[in-house]
Design a protein around this motif. Structure first.
Motif, PDB file in Angstrom:
ATOM      1  N   VAL A 183       0.841  -1.205   0.000  1.00  7.44           N
ATOM      2  CA  VAL A 183       0.000   0.000   0.000  1.00  7.44           C
ATOM      3  C   VAL A 183       0.873   1.250   0.000  1.00  7.44           C
ATOM      4  O   VAL A 183       0.587   2.227  -0.707  1.00  7.44           O
ATOM      5  N   PHE A 199       0.659   4.238  -2.594  1.00  9.76           N
ATOM      6  CA  PHE A 199       0.119   5.512  -2.137  1.00  9.76           C
ATOM      7  C   PHE A 199       1.174   6.603  -1.997  1.00  9.76           C
ATOM      8  O   PHE A 199       0.873   7.777  -2.177  1.00  9.76           O
ATOM      9  N   PHE A 246      -4.057   7.552   5.370  1.00 12.66           N
ATOM     10  CA  PHE A 246      -4.881   6.342   5.390  1.00 12.66           C
ATOM     11  C   PHE A 246      -4.789   5.647   6.742  1.00 12.66           C
ATOM     12  O   PHE A 246      -5.791   5.152   7.272  1.00 12.66           O
ATOM     13  N   PHE A 305      -5.229  -1.387   6.003  1.00  9.36           N
ATOM     14  CA  PHE A 305      -4.243  -1.684   4.968  1.00  9.36           C
ATOM     15  C   PHE A 305      -4.502  -3.049   4.335  1.00  9.36           C
ATOM     16  O   PHE A 305      -4.289  -3.225   3.128  1.00  9.36           O
ATOM     17  N   ALA A 309      -7.229  -2.453   1.868  1.00  2.00           N
ATOM     18  CA  ALA A 309      -6.730  -1.714   0.712  1.00  2.00           C
ATOM     19  C   ALA A 309      -5.905  -2.616  -0.195  1.00  2.00           C
ATOM     20  O   ALA A 309      -6.019  -2.556  -1.427  1.00  2.00           O
ATOM     21  N   ARG A 333      -7.561  -4.917  -2.794  1.00  2.00           N
ATOM     22  CA  ARG A 333      -8.160  -4.281  -3.952  1.00  2.00           C
ATOM     23  C   ARG A 333      -7.260  -4.354  -5.183  1.00  2.00           C
ATOM     24  O   ARG A 333      -7.738  -4.167  -6.307  1.00  2.00           O
ATOM     25  N   GLY A 392     -11.190   0.864   5.239  1.00  2.00           N
ATOM     26  CA  GLY A 392     -10.157   0.710   4.229  1.00  2.00           C
ATOM     27  C   GLY A 392     -10.704   0.206   2.917  1.00  2.00           C
ATOM     28  O   GLY A 392     -10.289   0.645   1.838  1.00  2.00           O
ATOM     29  N   PHE A 417     -10.800   3.184  -0.046  1.00  2.00           N
ATOM     30  CA  PHE A 417      -9.597   2.973  -0.851  1.00  2.00           C
ATOM     31  C   PHE A 417      -9.552   3.873  -2.075  1.00  2.00           C
ATOM     32  O   PHE A 417      -8.527   4.506  -2.379  1.00  2.00           O
ATOM     33  N   ASP A 460      -6.500   6.272  -3.630  1.00  2.00           N
ATOM     34  CA  ASP A 460      -5.745   5.596  -4.675  1.00  2.00           C
ATOM     35  C   ASP A 460      -5.348   6.559  -5.794  1.00  2.00           C
ATOM     36  O   ASP A 460      -6.221   7.148  -6.435  1.00  2.00           O
TER      37      ASP A 460
END
Length: 281
Positions: free
Chosen positions: A120, A124, A132, A165, A168, A171, A247, A251, A255
């Protein structure tokens, strides 16, 4: 009521876009982003100071100022006032995540943060990563507050943020070319592949299996069948769920890459490079 270091509640979190390709596909196995390493170092330093430097009375004061205590928000006039006033009423939604109840508690959280925070953070960048972290921690505190109204036991730990996290990461880590795509060579930057849209992600068998295991474990925490801390101390599993759902749902707002296209739109345009590439740490 605060009663020494053994506390009553703990947190255990249209167009196809293509990531830029590196000339070399090899990366160090343990190339942890600096923001993740720094976060773990800060958490360990705080716990070391509390454990080895502060006397117990001062440590209790730290908990009163910075742990998350649902009784702070009890409107009953007879409830004792907690230090910090309205400012602490706000910052403890996040600062509790910087405290831990034991080295075991901290160590488990550090392992999961390294595992799920790393992809992540690479996606990010540092600023979004820390924002986040704070968002997921606050969501976990809200879930704990709703389910433990008026409780005086302080809640500590970064698990709600780490749960965020985890949500996230799922995804995008299973996406074609992503970090856990087992069927394609991971050339370039696997952490920058377009993310699965939420509804598509919830139809992916791998993600569904992850969700089943994750929620199953937290259900066991909730019914007390799976204690993870010495002495059978309860896990604030509701905070885990709050951080995870936050999360998963938030997200897209963090993102920088954007979602993968739907199947109907894939044939309508050629792949293009992402408009922005997050800073690497």
């Amino acid at each position: 009521m605060l009663a020494g270091r053994q506390l009553a509640a703990y947190l255990s979190g249209g167009r196809r876009e293509r990531a830029p390709v590196l000339k070399s596909a090899s990366e160090p196995m343990f190339n942890v982003p600096r923001v993740v390493a720094a976060t773990v170092a800060v958490l360990a330093s705080i716990h070391a100071i509390r454990e080895f430097i502060l006397p117990e009375s001062a440590d209790l004061a730290v908990l009163a100022w910075f742990a998350f205590i649902p009784a702070r928000y009890d409107p009953t006039p007879l409830v004792e006032a907690y230090p910090g006033g309205m400012a602490a009423d706000v910052w403890t939604f996040v600062t509790y995540a910087l405290l831990h109840g034991s080295w075991l508690h901290l160590g488990l959280n550090a392992i999961w943060l390294l595992a799920f925070g790393t992809p992540v953070a690479r996606r990010f960048g540092a600023v979004r990563f820390l924002s986040f972290f704070a968002m997921a921690a606050a969501a976990g505190a809200i879930a704990h507050l709703v389910s433990h109204t008026g409780e005086r036991a302080p809640m500590v730990g970064a698990s709600a943020a780490i749960s965020g996290f985890m949500a996230a990461a799922i995804r995008f880590i299973f996406q074609p070319g992503g970090p856990l795509d087992l069927w394609r060579a991971r050339d370039g930057l696997p952490h920058l592949v377009p993310a699965a849209p939420l509804l598509a992600a919830l139809r992916d068998p791998r993600i569904l299996a992850f969700l089943a295991v994750w929620f199953g474990l937290n259900l066991l925490f909730g019914i007390g069948s799976l204690p993870i801390f010495d002495g059978g101390q309860p896990v604030a599993w509701q905070a885990h769920v709050g951080g995870f759902l936050a999360g998963l749902l938030a997200f897209a707002a963090f993102d920088p890459i954007g979602p993968a296209p739907t199947r109907g739109s894939e044939a309508q345009s050629e792949p293009s490079a992402p408009a922005t590439t997050p800073g690497q740490n």
